[in-house]
Design a protein around this motif. Structure first.
Motif, PDB file in Angstrom:
ATOM      1  N   SER A 104       0.868  -1.184   0.000  1.00 28.04           N
ATOM      2  CA  SER A 104       0.000   0.000   0.000  1.00 28.04           C
ATOM      3  C   SER A 104       0.891   1.215   0.000  1.00 28.04           C
ATOM      4  O   SER A 104       1.880   1.278   0.724  1.00 28.04           O
ATOM      5  CB  SER A 104      -0.864   0.043   1.253  1.00 28.04           C
ATOM      6  OG  SER A 104      -1.215  -1.234   1.631  1.00 28.04           O
ATOM      7  N   GLY A 105       0.528   2.196  -0.775  1.00 25.45           N
ATOM      8  CA  GLY A 105       1.339   3.403  -0.827  1.00 25.45           C
ATOM      9  C   GLY A 105       2.451   3.329  -1.825  1.00 25.45           C
ATOM     10  O   GLY A 105       3.253   4.256  -1.933  1.00 25.45           O
ATOM     11  N   SER A 106       2.527   2.237  -2.582  1.00 30.24           N
ATOM     12  CA  SER A 106       3.619   2.123  -3.556  1.00 30.24           C
ATOM     13  C   SER A 106       3.302   2.900  -4.815  1.00 30.24           C
ATOM     14  O   SER A 106       4.150   3.025  -5.691  1.00 30.24           O
ATOM     15  CB  SER A 106       3.860   0.655  -3.892  1.00 30.24           C
ATOM     16  OG  SER A 106       2.655   0.069  -4.338  1.00 30.24           O
ATOM     17  N   GLY A 107       2.067   3.393  -4.936  1.00 28.71           N
ATOM     18  CA  GLY A 107       1.734   4.203  -6.103  1.00 28.71           C
ATOM     19  C   GLY A 107       1.098   3.424  -7.220  1.00 28.71           C
ATOM     20  O   GLY A 107       0.924   3.941  -8.325  1.00 28.71           O
ATOM     21  N   LYS A 108       0.749   2.162  -6.970  1.00 27.91           N
ATOM     22  CA  LYS A 108       0.233   1.379  -8.079  1.00 27.91           C
ATOM     23  C   LYS A 108      -1.158   1.816  -8.525  1.00 27.91           C
ATOM     24  O   LYS A 108      -1.439   1.898  -9.729  1.00 27.91           O
ATOM     25  CB  LYS A 108       0.244  -0.110  -7.730  1.00 27.91           C
ATOM     26  CG  LYS A 108      -0.341  -0.420  -6.387  1.00 27.91           C
ATOM     27  CD  LYS A 108       0.022  -1.856  -5.998  1.00 27.91           C
ATOM     28  CE  LYS A 108      -0.926  -2.357  -4.939  1.00 27.91           C
ATOM     29  NZ  LYS A 108      -0.900  -1.528  -3.728  1.00 27.91           N
ATOM     30  N   GLY A 148       6.620   4.373  -5.205  1.00 23.34           N
ATOM     31  CA  GLY A 148       6.374   5.143  -6.424  1.00 23.34           C
ATOM     32  C   GLY A 148       7.349   4.829  -7.551  1.00 23.34           C
ATOM     33  O   GLY A 148       7.250   5.404  -8.638  1.00 23.34           O
ATOM     34  N   ARG A 149       8.298   3.961  -7.302  1.00 29.41           N
ATOM     35  CA  ARG A 149       9.286   3.686  -8.339  1.00 29.41           C
ATOM     36  C   ARG A 149       9.202   2.234  -8.795  1.00 29.41           C
ATOM     37  O   ARG A 149       8.776   1.362  -8.061  1.00 29.41           O
ATOM     38  CB  ARG A 149      10.697   3.954  -7.819  1.00 29.41           C
ATOM     39  CG  ARG A 149      10.866   5.394  -7.434  1.00 29.41           C
ATOM     40  CD  ARG A 149      12.209   5.625  -6.812  1.00 29.41           C
ATOM     41  NE  ARG A 149      12.342   7.005  -6.403  1.00 29.41           N
ATOM     42  CZ  ARG A 149      13.372   7.485  -5.710  1.00 29.41           C
ATOM     43  NH1 ARG A 149      14.332   6.666  -5.358  1.00 29.41           N
ATOM     44  NH2 ARG A 149      13.416   8.745  -5.393  1.00 29.41           N
ATOM     45  N   LEU A 150       9.636   2.038 -10.023  1.00 29.10           N
ATOM     46  CA  LEU A 150       9.641   0.690 -10.557  1.00 29.10           C
ATOM     47  C   LEU A 150      10.906  -0.021 -10.083  1.00 29.10           C
ATOM     48  O   LEU A 150      12.018   0.490 -10.223  1.00 29.10           O
ATOM     49  CB  LEU A 150       9.615   0.734 -12.091  1.00 29.10           C
ATOM     50  CG  LEU A 150       9.531  -0.631 -12.769  1.00 29.10           C
ATOM     51  CD1 LEU A 150       8.231  -1.323 -12.409  1.00 29.10           C
ATOM     52  CD2 LEU A 150       9.631  -0.464 -14.280  1.00 29.10           C
ATOM     53  N   CYS A 151      10.752  -1.224  -9.528  1.00 31.39           N
ATOM     54  CA  CYS A 151      11.935  -1.980  -9.084  1.00 31.39           C
ATOM     55  C   CYS A 151      12.361  -2.976 -10.146  1.00 31.39           C
ATOM     56  O   CYS A 151      13.511  -3.040 -10.536  1.00 31.39           O
ATOM     57  CB  CYS A 151      11.605  -2.745  -7.809  1.00 31.39           C
ATOM     58  SG  CYS A 151      11.186  -1.678  -6.453  1.00 31.39           S
ATOM     59  N   GLU A 152      11.376  -3.763 -10.561  1.00 32.79           N
ATOM     60  CA  GLU A 152      11.747  -4.846 -11.458  1.00 32.79           C
ATOM     61  C   GLU A 152      10.574  -5.152 -12.364  1.00 32.79           C
ATOM     62  O   GLU A 152       9.406  -5.001 -11.989  1.00 32.79           O
ATOM     63  CB  GLU A 152      12.084  -6.079 -10.613  1.00 32.79           C
ATOM     64  CG  GLU A 152      12.650  -7.237 -11.421  1.00 32.79           C
ATOM     65  CD  GLU A 152      13.227  -8.302 -10.517  1.00 32.79           C
ATOM     66  OE1 GLU A 152      13.214  -8.128  -9.280  1.00 32.79           O
ATOM     67  OE2 GLU A 152      13.683  -9.327 -11.063  1.00 32.79           O
ATOM     68  N   THR A 153      10.836  -5.549 -13.583  1.00 38.40           N
ATOM     69  CA  THR A 153       9.780  -5.955 -14.485  1.00 38.40           C
ATOM     70  C   THR A 153      10.252  -7.086 -15.378  1.00 38.40           C
ATOM     71  O   THR A 153      11.416  -7.159 -15.751  1.00 38.40           O
ATOM     72  CB  THR A 153       9.283  -4.751 -15.317  1.00 38.40           C
ATOM     73  OG1 THR A 153       8.330  -5.228 -16.262  1.00 38.40           O
ATOM     74  CG2 THR A 153      10.405  -4.077 -16.050  1.00 38.40           C
ATOM     75  N   GLY A 154       9.272  -7.966 -15.691  1.00 35.78           N
ATOM     76  CA  GLY A 154       9.656  -9.101 -16.544  1.00 35.78           C
ATOM     77  C   GLY A 154       8.546 -10.128 -16.546  1.00 35.78           C
ATOM     78  O   GLY A 154       7.476  -9.891 -15.983  1.00 35.78           O
ATOM     79  N   THR A 155       8.774 -11.306 -17.136  1.00 37.70           N
ATOM     80  CA  THR A 155       7.759 -12.351 -17.098  1.00 37.70           C
ATOM     81  C   THR A 155       7.676 -12.855 -15.684  1.00 37.70           C
ATOM     82  O   THR A 155       8.637 -12.777 -14.906  1.00 37.70           O
ATOM     83  CB  THR A 155       8.097 -13.530 -18.036  1.00 37.70           C
ATOM     84  OG1 THR A 155       9.317 -14.125 -17.560  1.00 37.70           O
ATOM     85  CG2 THR A 155       8.225 -13.048 -19.460  1.00 37.70           C
ATOM     86  N   VAL A 156       6.525 -13.393 -15.355  1.00 41.62           N
ATOM     87  CA  VAL A 156       6.328 -13.877 -13.998  1.00 41.62           C
ATOM     88  C   VAL A 156       7.335 -14.965 -13.672  1.00 41.62           C
ATOM     89  O   VAL A 156       7.929 -15.018 -12.600  1.00 41.62           O
ATOM     90  CB  VAL A 156       4.877 -14.397 -13.845  1.00 41.62           C
ATOM     91  CG1 VAL A 156       4.761 -15.246 -12.603  1.00 41.62           C
ATOM     92  CG2 VAL A 156       3.934 -13.227 -13.807  1.00 41.62           C
ATOM     93  N   GLY A 157       7.553 -15.829 -14.634  1.00 38.40           N
ATOM     94  CA  GLY A 157       8.486 -16.915 -14.392  1.00 38.40           C
ATOM     95  C   GLY A 157       9.882 -16.397 -14.083  1.00 38.40           C
ATOM     96  O   GLY A 157      10.513 -16.817 -13.104  1.00 38.40           O
TER      97      GLY A 157
END
Lengths: 312, 537, 331
Positions: free
Chosen positions: C44-48, C231-240
């Motif tokens: 909560s509060g991460s900005g999503k 509020g910042r992006l940490c990591e992104t990619g396929t779920v696997g």
């Protein structure tokens, strides 16, 4: 419980209310110092004349006996004669009530017609100049005493400009509307101010509601969002307020009717209280209580119609 | 015991000239310059509605001042209010030492519905007025022992004792002639009940009759086609076809309507606006001499609310009178339209004596008197005022300031009418504002109320003068006008100098009309006469 | 790979508050392809949620949005009002978290569906009604025709959410933005709704962005994931890839703190501390104060998003230390 049951119960609620009011009025009127007989007969009347009339009017009986006979006559639908005018109370009230109703109705219409759009503009331009302007103008209306406003309107629009007749009521339906316009406007001013403030606050609150965002997310036109989603919900709270205000509208009618020489029940009420005309005071208070109850009932019904959650 | 066929009192009382009003001290114009216009309607706005148009049971000016247009009495007051002239009776004479009055009634009089007036109507109306159970005015004709009538036109009244006030009483509204036949048919167990119904739709022989009446709103009078009176030129009266009288309680609204031309005339113009109307080219301000007197009255009983009452000391009362500058009050409250009182009764009340104000303004003398009475350190008095009444406000605040200068603390208590009246009747006040208008063209009414203690304890103040009481009793049977006048002079002297009042001023009736509305007359008793009124185009 | 349907570049959202500027979202990049399910996950509060509302410009006047949101190549943030309105509800639809507040309590459900059809289609009255019935059936609401006249308060929680989805689908959008659509529901209902969404994605070929704080939901339903923190992006990619071998200390810590990702009987490791206050710009990495892998540089320099593998990027100075699959990792 379904809505018709709710409605029925709501209607039944008014009966004990009336009874209580009737008894309260009866007692209060008699607690006032000074009595109608010496008031009516004047300072110079002889003691014999006063005693005679007091006895005639049954005012020398105990309060209990008077109350019983009052309740009895109400049950029979006979509300007695006016002690001052010597005509049946119902006739007096019957002649004057439609006038006050018309006046109040017109005032309500004018107030709502002015307040609703203004509330919208004020809410949608919140804290910018149109909002500030609207709020200041309405604040003036709210703070000005009815008597003063009425007199000013009368002097300017009837006295100087001759656009309207100087008070009175006229003879035909058209004339009634014409004569009552200025007094209705006078009454409408403070009424409109209250409605405008409440509706504006309501609209501002609704504007931040989730369902308004959702409506926007659906890509609906601005006007659709405004009228179908914002207005209807904002009106719900305001409708209750309007119903409650009707009571004070009738109070303002007293003064307005005096200034504009309108033959309504407001003036009758004041005159009767000063003259201690008990039968009229009692009957009129009951009638007014009925009216206010009806107004509240109507506003409850309107609310029920607007808001399907009510009466569940 | 005098035995003369010449009606002595008639000669004496018929002082004033009949017909048109004269120029009075208040500067009235003489009416009837051009020929009057016949027909049409006049609209006259009143501040309150009549309640009961029953001559015997009514109490209110709003009834009394209108009834003279609907009913006739045997005699009529002259326009200056001091004399008597023909009414329904054309001749009258006293005989039998003043104990018998014989009147000849004119013939051919009809009620407004066309029914001819008969002697039976006259007898019935007088007896109804005499009945001690009926209303508050029966004492005015209490000296009448019996009424006998013979057709076609004679009335004989037998009195219990000679009564110098009786002829004036026969010009008073309560002796108006009502239609017996119509009245008998009205349902009701006594005169009061019948009177209630009659009072809503009255029927008389007067210049007008009530054609319609919306209670509290407006009353319409229509011309009586059978009216017996003609004007000096022989033209049938009344000139107008109709008089409409709307009720407009608010002063400002009434005046607005007058200025806008929506009404032709109106009454009770506030003093503050008289000058304004006098300056308006479309309007005509009329100030009619009146019997109205305004005064403060003091409770003279030794105690008030359990504490000693300073006003019981005559020196205190006199001191208060000296301490108040009546001219200043007249200027402030009435804007100069009033006149200082020279007696407790108005200057147009018959047998009035006195010239110049009763008490000149003399604060030094006031202080001296207070000191003599033992109140050098000052005292406190309360006064009951009628709340919402502007005149009371003005008068009392001015008096308050003046009295403060001689060490008297004067507290004003505002009360609503009913409470004030209740306190008054119980004598439960220390001082209060009051005013009076005569109902009869004779000083006995006001004097019995103010001076003669058995009536109501002298204005419910508890004041009493044995000498004055004796004088009054004698004057009620004194048919010699000179002797009676002397008795009244003495009574006024006693009352004015030791009495329970502070006389303030007398004021005219302020009415205003549009320039083209003429012929209205208001006599000092207050009655509004529309019979000679007309509206020019 | 086709050109992405939605491409978010350097999205920033600043709220003006009485206490000063609040950076709710800072420098966010992600893409969504046609028919793809992207999960945006964070505390909560991460900005999503703010991110989601920023896309169709639903934030209120106190928010300043910067960056670009490219819908089929066009920047939605720069679109004129009328074109934006047509996109909203038409091609890009949204579902809110709490259906009781998102549905107008005084209008019948049928009308709330009908509105969308009126705004975005040219169907006549009869056709619209038929479509509304069809939509309710599509989301699994029985007695659809009768339900049209009912009000939101007459539906159960799960039904309301289904109704909201039906409304969102009315104009056959290409992208559905779902803001925590199951958070307010019972666990059993949650599952039903998620299954429904997946089925709709399959049947209608719709893309779905699912915002949630529940890693399990992401693992079950999403193709790709974007992890946010402060509020910042940490990591992104396929779920696997991301759940199998996290390359951000936060993702790693998250996975360790959840049951089912480690061996049975292994202790869960909660993440100590609190998320930072976002009313003050944070120097360096936002997660550094709570990070077990923190290095001195983490406190001073903000890590940039760097590709680790094809389609897998993270913004962490300690990325090379991480990446070991946790035993029993969900895949």
């Amino acid at each position: 419980m379904n809505r018709s049951t709710w409605l029925l119960l709501r209607l039944l609620q008014v009966i004990p209310t009336f009874l209580l009011i009737g008894v309260a009025v009866f007692v209060l009127a008699r607690l006032l110092p000074g009595d109608i007989v010496s008031s009516m007969l004047g300072e110079r009347a002889s003691d014999a004349a006063i005693n005679r009339m007091t006895h005639q009017l049954g005012l020398d009986r105990s309060i209990g006996a008077q109350m019983l006979s009052f309740l009895e006559s109400v049950a029979r639908g006979r509300l007695g004669d006016s002690l001052a005018f010597h005509v049946p109370v119902l006739k007096l009230i019957g002649d004057r009530l439609p006038v006050t109703l018309l006046l109040s109705g017109m005032a309500t219409l004018i107030a709502v017609a002015v307040a609703v759009p203004m509330a919208f503009v004020a809410a949608l331009t919140a804290n910018r100049w149109p909002d500030l302007l609207i709020r200041s103008v309405f604040q003036v209306g709210l703070s000005s005493p009815v008597f003063y406003v009425g007199l000013v309107l009368l002097t300017v629009f009837a006295g100087w400009l001759r656009w309207f007749p100087v008070g009175g009521y006229g003879d035909t339906a058209g004339e009634h509307l014409y004569h009552l316009f200025l007094p209705a406007l006078t009454l409408a001013l403070s009424f409109a101010a209250v409605v405008m403030r409440s509706l504006r606050a309501s609209i501002l609150q609704v504007l931040t509601a989730e369902y308004v965002d959702f409506a926007r997310a659906k890509g609906l036109r601005g006007r659709v969002v405004l009228f179908r989603h914002v207005l209807r919900n904002a009106l719900i709270a305001t409708v209750t307020l309007v119903g409650l205000q009707i009571g004070s509208l009738l109070g303002g009618a007293v003064i307005t009717e005096s200034v504009f020489a309108v033959p309504g029940v407001g003036r009758l009420m004041v005159d009767s209280i000063f003259a201690r005309d008990y039968p009229v005071i009692q009957a009129l208070t009951l009638v007014l209580a009925v009216l206010v109850s009806l107004a509240l009932l109507v506003s409850d019904v309107v609310q029920m119609w607007l808001d399907p959650r009510v009466g569940r | 015991m005098m035995d003369t066929k010449v009606p002595v009192s008639r000669r004496a009382l018929l002082g004033g000239v009949a017909a048109a009003a004269t120029v009075s001290a208040f500067g009235l114009p003489t009416p009837a310059e051009a020929a009057p216009v016949l027909g049409g309607k006049m609209i006259y706005a009143r501040y309150a509605d009549s309640q009961r148009l029953d001559p015997v049971f009514t109490e209110l000016n709003v009834d009394i001042w209108v009834m003279n247009n609907l009913f006739d009495t045997l005699l009529l007051p002259t326009p200056d209010g001091k004399g008597l002239k023909e009414g329904l009776a054309t001749k009258w004479e006293l005989s039998d030492g003043g104990k018998t009055v014989t009147l000849t009634v004119r013939e051919g009089v009809k009620f407004a519905d066309g029914t001819p007036m008969t002697m039976a109507d006259v007898k019935f109306s007088l007896e109804r007025a005499m009945n001690p159970k009926n209303g508050s005015w029966n004492s005015m004709v209490a000296s009448v022992a019996s009424v006998e009538v013979t057709e076609p036109a004679t009335v004989v009244l037998k009195l219990k004792h000679p009564d110098p006030t009786l002829l004036a009483a026969l010009a008073m509204f309560n002796t108006s002639v009502l239609p017996k036949a119509m009245y008998d048919k009205i349902p009701g167990k006594d005169d009061d009940e019948k009177g209630k119904i009659f009072g809503q739709k009255p029927m008389g022989t007067g210049a007008f009759y009530v054609s319609d009446w919306k209670i509290g709103e407006v009353m319409w009078l229509k011309k009586n086609p059978y009216y017996w009176k003609k004007d000096a030129a022989g033209v049938q009266l009344p000139y107008l076809d109709e008089v409409e009288m709307p009720v407009i309680p608010d002063d400002a609204t009434r005046l607005l309507k007058l200025k806008a031309g929506e009404v032709h005339g109106t009454e009770f113009i506030p003093y503050a606006r008289v000058k304004e109307l006098q300056g308006d080219a479309n309007l005509r301000m009329e100030l009619w001499p009146s019997t109205k007197v305004t005064y403060i009255q003091f409770n003279c009983r030794p105690e008030y609310k359990g504490k000693p009452n300073p006003l019981s000391n005559v020196k205190v009362r006199q001191a208060l009178n000296y301490a108040v500058n009546k001219d200043a009050i007249i200027a402030i409250t009435t804007h100069g339209l009033g006149k200082p009182l020279s007696s407790f009764m108005s200057s147009v009340t018959p047998l009035h004596t006195g010239s110049g104000p009763v008490y000149p303004y003399d604060p030094a003398k006031a202080k001296a008197l207070l000191a003599e009475a033992g109140f050098a350190k000052g005292l406190e008095i309360t006064c009951h005022a009628l709340s919402g009444n502007q005149d009371d406000q003005n008068n009392l605040t001015t008096i308050q300031q003046m009295l403060a200068q001689v060490g008297v603390k004067f507290t004003i208590e505002q009360m609503d009418n009913a409470s004030r009246v209740a306190a008054y009747r119980k004598g439960d006040f220390q001082s209060r504002t009051a005013y009076w208008t005569d109902d009869i063209a004779d000083p006995s009414e006001i004097t019995s109320y103010f001076v003669y203690s058995p009536t109501v304890d002298c204005l419910h103040t508890g004041w009493k003068s044995e000498e004055a009481d004796k004088l009054f009793v004698a004057s009620q049977e004194e048919v010699d006008p000179a002797k009676r006048a002397a008795e009244y002079a003495k009574m006024q002297d006693i009352f004015n100098h030791t009495g329970p009042t502070m006389p303030l001023y007398e004021t005219p009736y302020p009415v205003a009309f549009r320039k083209n509305a003429k012929g209205f007359v208001q006599i000092p008793l207050g009655n509004n006469y529309f019979e000679a009124a007309y509206v020019e185009k | 790979m086709n050109a992405p349907l939605l491409e978010v570049r350097d999205l920033g959202v600043v709220f003006a508050t009485p206490r000063g500027a609040v950076h709710a979202v800072d420098g966010l990049d992600f893409t969504v392809g046609a028919g793809e399910v992207l999960g945006i996950v964070g505390e909560s509060g991460s900005g999503k949620s703010v991110t989601l509302r920023a896309i169709p410009r639903l934030l209120h006047a106190n928010a300043t949005v910067s960056g670009q949101v490219l819908w089929r190549g066009e920047d939605m943030l720069a679109l004129p009002a009328e074109r934006l309105r047509r996109l909203r509800g038409g091609q890009v639809a949204m579902v809110f978290q709490e259906p009781m507040s998102a549905l107008n309590p005084v209008l019948p459900i049928g009308q709330q569906i009908d509105e969308v059809l009126v705004a975005h289609t040219s169907l006549d009255g009869r056709a619209r009604r038929a479509r509304a019935v069809e939509l309710l059936g599509l989301v699994g609401i029985a007695s659809a025709a009768a339900r049209l006249a009912q009000y939101p308060h007459e539906f159960s929680g799960g039904m309301r959410q289904r109704a909201m989805i039906a409304i969102a689908l009315a104009a056959e959008p290409a992208l559905l933005l779902a803001d925590e659509p199951t958070t307010a529901l019972d666990v059993t209902i949650q599952d039903q709704i998620l299954q429904l969404l997946l089925r709709l994605v399959d049947e209608l070929g719709m893309a779905l962005v699912l915002v949630t704080h529940d890693l399990g939901v992401v693992a079950e339903t999403c193709d790709r994931v974007a992890v946010m923190y402060a509020g910042r992006l940490c990591e992104t990619g396929t779920v696997g890839a991301v759940f199998g071998g996290p390359r951000h200390a936060y993702t790693d810590a998250l996975l360790r703190s959840m049951p089912g990702t480690g061996t049975a009987r292994e202790r869960l490791v909660p993440i100590p501390g609190q998320p930072p206050r976002i009313d003050r710009p944070v120097a360096g990495c936002a997660f550094a104060p709570r990070c077990t892998h923190a290095r001195p540089v983490c406190g001073t320099e903000r890590p940039r998003l760097t590709d680790w593998a094809e389609g897998h990027a993270s913004a962490c100075f300690a990325a090379d230390e991480l990446g070991a699959p946790l035993v029993g990792a969900v895949a």
